[in-house]
Write an enzyme that holds these catalytic residues in place. Structure first.
Site, PDB file in Angstrom:
ATOM      1  N   GLY A 218       0.788  -1.223   0.000  1.00  0.00           N
ATOM      2  CA  GLY A 218       0.000   0.000   0.000  1.00  0.00           C
ATOM      3  C   GLY A 218       0.820   1.272   0.000  1.00  0.00           C
ATOM      4  O   GLY A 218       0.267   2.366   0.090  1.00  0.00           O
TER       5      GLY A 218
ATOM      6  N   GLU B 218       4.940  -6.338   2.006  1.00  0.00           N
ATOM      7  CA  GLU B 218       4.552  -6.952   0.732  1.00  0.00           C
ATOM      8  C   GLU B 218       4.143  -5.862  -0.257  1.00  0.00           C
ATOM      9  O   GLU B 218       3.027  -5.854  -0.753  1.00  0.00           O
ATOM     10  CB  GLU B 218       3.481  -8.029   0.924  1.00  0.00           C
ATOM     11  CG  GLU B 218       2.380  -7.652   1.876  1.00  0.00           C
ATOM     12  CD  GLU B 218       1.401  -8.787   2.167  1.00  0.00           C
ATOM     13  OE1 GLU B 218       1.815  -9.950   2.290  1.00  0.00           O
ATOM     14  OE2 GLU B 218       0.207  -8.478   2.279  1.00  0.00           O
TER      15      GLU B 218
ATOM     16  N   GLY C 169       4.052  -3.907  -3.728  1.00  0.00           N
ATOM     17  CA  GLY C 169       4.118  -4.198  -5.156  1.00  0.00           C
ATOM     18  C   GLY C 169       4.312  -2.914  -5.944  1.00  0.00           C
ATOM     19  O   GLY C 169       5.356  -2.666  -6.540  1.00  0.00           O
ATOM     20  N   ARG C 170       3.301  -2.066  -5.872  1.00  0.00           N
ATOM     21  CA  ARG C 170       3.282  -0.824  -6.654  1.00  0.00           C
ATOM     22  C   ARG C 170       4.567  -0.009  -6.504  1.00  0.00           C
ATOM     23  O   ARG C 170       5.151   0.433  -7.485  1.00  0.00           O
ATOM     24  CB  ARG C 170       2.097   0.032  -6.192  1.00  0.00           C
ATOM     25  CG  ARG C 170       1.878   1.304  -6.982  1.00  0.00           C
ATOM     26  CD  ARG C 170       0.919   2.250  -6.252  1.00  0.00           C
ATOM     27  NE  ARG C 170      -0.259   1.564  -5.771  1.00  0.00           N
ATOM     28  CZ  ARG C 170      -1.381   1.388  -6.468  1.00  0.00           C
ATOM     29  NH1 ARG C 170      -1.487   1.888  -7.666  1.00  0.00           N
ATOM     30  NH2 ARG C 170      -2.395   0.737  -5.948  1.00  0.00           N
TER      31      ARG C 170
ATOM     32  N   CYS D 157     -15.177  -0.478 -27.411  1.00  0.00           N
ATOM     33  CA  CYS D 157     -16.527   0.092 -27.525  1.00  0.00           C
ATOM     34  C   CYS D 157     -17.135   0.348 -26.148  1.00  0.00           C
ATOM     35  O   CYS D 157     -18.176  -0.220 -25.788  1.00  0.00           O
ATOM     36  CB  CYS D 157     -17.417  -0.822 -28.354  1.00  0.00           C
ATOM     37  SG  CYS D 157     -16.778  -1.039 -30.010  1.00  0.00           S
ATOM     38  N   GLU D 158     -16.441   1.140 -25.381  1.00  0.00           N
ATOM     39  CA  GLU D 158     -16.892   1.583 -24.059  1.00  0.00           C
ATOM     40  C   GLU D 158     -16.430   3.026 -23.964  1.00  0.00           C
ATOM     41  O   GLU D 158     -15.245   3.307 -24.196  1.00  0.00           O
ATOM     42  CB  GLU D 158     -16.186   0.795 -22.946  1.00  0.00           C
ATOM     43  CG  GLU D 158     -16.666  -0.618 -22.742  1.00  0.00           C
ATOM     44  CD  GLU D 158     -17.976  -0.696 -21.977  1.00  0.00           C
ATOM     45  OE1 GLU D 158     -18.334   0.288 -21.292  1.00  0.00           O
ATOM     46  OE2 GLU D 158     -18.629  -1.737 -22.083  1.00  0.00           O
TER      47      GLU D 158
HETATM   48  C1  LIG Z   1      -2.325  -5.726  -3.462  1.00  0.00           C
HETATM   49  C2  LIG Z   1      -1.756  -6.254  -2.218  1.00  0.00           C
HETATM   50  C3  LIG Z   1      -0.467  -5.903  -1.831  1.00  0.00           C
HETATM   51  C4  LIG Z   1       0.382  -4.952  -2.596  1.00  0.00           C
HETATM   52  O1  LIG Z   1      -0.154  -3.688  -2.622  1.00  0.00           O
HETATM   53  P1  LIG Z   1       0.666  -2.490  -3.282  1.00  0.00           P
HETATM   54  O2  LIG Z   1      -0.299  -1.377  -3.294  1.00  0.00           O
HETATM   55  O3  LIG Z   1       1.039  -2.954  -4.636  1.00  0.00           O
HETATM   56  O4  LIG Z   1       1.835  -2.255  -2.415  1.00  0.00           O
HETATM   57  C5  LIG Z   1       0.043  -6.463  -0.694  1.00  0.00           C
HETATM   58  N1  LIG Z   1      -0.683  -7.323   0.057  1.00  0.00           N
HETATM   59  C6  LIG Z   1      -1.916  -7.686  -0.280  1.00  0.00           C
HETATM   60  C7  LIG Z   1      -2.642  -8.639   0.579  1.00  0.00           C
HETATM   61  C8  LIG Z   1      -2.503  -7.168  -1.429  1.00  0.00           C
HETATM   62  O5  LIG Z   1      -3.742  -7.525  -1.759  1.00  0.00           O
END
Ligand SMILES: *Cc1c(COP(=O)(O)O)cnc(C)c1O
Length: 428
Positions: free
Chosen positions: A229, A271, A273-274, A340-341
């Site tokens: 997040g 964890e 990602g983004r 087509c949206e």
């Molecule tokens: C999506 C998600 C993440 C990663 O979120 P980011 O915004 O990409 O950091 C981590 N843990 C869980 C459980 C998620 O669903």
């Protein structure tokens, strides 16, 4: 501040000669440097690790790079677990954080030795039946009213994820009775949050909770998982999170709560990602048509099937018109795809330099939840993914889909027979 597109128009045209648009291109050097910045910020924390949330950029070449930078993976489905294994990320370097989980996925996760992070107290029974109780278990906490979320993920109270505090205490007590010796505690309460204090507050909340549960249940936590997040700048005016500031704040909370309660050492993991890949990917698309009706439209050869965030959340993605970086943004456009949206738009009322057919656009921040969210609605095909290597070379790390891929789940032989049977039936 957003991350500049790393190539010139000329360099991009050379790539396009071999790899037709549209495509996503990821900058390996920037991803590695960014990963190192995160690990450096948390170097005070023993065995710190980020489990990269595979859903952000599920490409095994990227996972391999992140593995080299010391990361594990956070998976939430069987195919994500398998992808992680393909990239050589195994065992406890995988965190299985899922929800509404099928029994067979727990069984697979346990078989490969991934860390299982349960989403609900009722899953304990299901896990035991499907796979047996593992010797390490983690639970996901949902703080409910105790915290406010943000617009992307919603308020914790409204979120389907996680245990209540009462359920955590009950759950850990059950697991202790069942002989579990190793414990983790997890939460994930926001998405794309740029406020660094929020992330410090989340760590503080988990440290306090770990201390409380340890005392009440009589267990020792091995790790806390702060979730993901962490936000990244999408708009030029957004400010990136200062990771050193966050790390300092978390260390202060660690010393005040964990060290003071003799719960040290407690491993800290995340964890994200983004934050790891998002700003270091761009979707490159060529302009097919300029259309002037009630508004001025730029029609691209990519569509929302290749990058869905603007259509899905009204998300802002910055656009650079290659070769016109220094031109004034004098024209107002809707930048669209061919689906087509009518929400198939990468930008609405965006001020850009004057654009002509044939211009090449780089749409920023496609390195997370970009290609990954792709779909085939309207017969649209997913694009290729390219990697800009550290030496400046480019490799294709996923080819573009073809019509044959689109048809691959259909059986046309059966269709022929189906028509004949209908014909014969109609004669009876
Ligand atoms: C999506 C998600 C993440 C990663 O979120 P980011 O915004 O990409 O950091 C981590 N843990 C869980 C459980 C998620 O669903």
């Amino acid at each position: 501040m957003i991350t500049n597109y790393p190539l010139t128009k000329k360099q991009t045209e050379k790539i396009i000669a071999e790899h037709p648009t549209p495509f996503h291109i990821y900058d390996e050097k920037a991803i590695r440097e960014n990963s190192r910045k995160l690990y450096k910020a948390f170097s005070w924390s023993k065995d710190f690790m980020n489990y990269f949330a595979v859903k952000a950029l599920p490409n095994p070449f990227i996972l391999k790079i992140l593995k080299e930078e010391g990361m594990g993976t956070d998976c939430s489905s069987l195919p994500e677990l398998m992808l992680s294994e393909k990239a050589g990320i195994l065992g406890e370097n995988i965190m299985f954080t899922s929800n509404d989980t099928p029994a067979e996925e727990y069984a697979y996760a346990k078989k490969i030795g991934a860390i299982i992070n349960l989403d609900d107290i009722s899953h304990i029974h299901m896990l035991e039946k499907a796979a047996g109780i593992p010797n390490l278990i983690c639970f996901r906490y949902n703080p409910g009213k105790a915290r406010t979320g943000n617009t992307l993920i919603g308020h914790p109270e409204e979120a389907k994820y996680g245990f209540t505090k009462g359920q955590l205490i009950e759950g850990y007590t059950i697991m202790k009775k069942k002989g579990v010796k190793r414990f983790g505690l997890h939460t994930m309460v926001v998405s794309n949050e740029l406020n660094p204090d929020y992330h410090i507050e989340t760590a503080r909340m988990l440290f306090n909770l770990a201390a409380e549960i340890s005392a009440k249940v009589g267990i020792r936590f091995e790790f806390v998982n702060l979730g993901g997040g962490y936000g990244t700048p999408y708009k030029p005016t957004d400010k990136a999170i200062d990771l050193d500031y966050v790390s300092d704040g978390i260390k202060k909370a660690y010393d005040e709560i964990i060290v003071k309660n003799s719960l040290d050492p407690l491993r800290i993991v995340m964890e994200c990602g983004r934050m790891i890949t998002g700003p270091y990917g761009w979707m490159v698309t060529a302009v097919r048509h300029i259309k002037n009706t009630y508004k001025d439209y730029v029609g691209c050869d990519a569509c929302m099937a290749n990058l869905m965030r603007p259509a899905l959340y009204g998300a802002y993605h910055h656009i650079t018109v290659l070769g016109k970086e220094d031109k004034k943004s004098s024209h107002k456009y809707d930048v669209t795809g061919s689906l087509c949206e009518n929400n198939d738009k990468f930008a609405v009322d965006r001020m850009l330099p004057e654009i002509s057919a044939g211009d090449i656009l780089a749409i920023h921040n496609s390195g997370a939840h970009g290609h990954a969210m792709g779909f085939n609605y309207n017969g649209k095909l997913r694009s290729a993914e390219l990697l800009l290597r550290q030496d400046g070379s480019v490799v294709e790390i996923r080819r573009a889909e073809t019509a044959a891929d689109y048809f691959s789940t259909l059986d046309f032989g059966k269709l022929e027979k189906f028509k004949q049977e209908n014909f014969i039936n109609s004669l009876k």
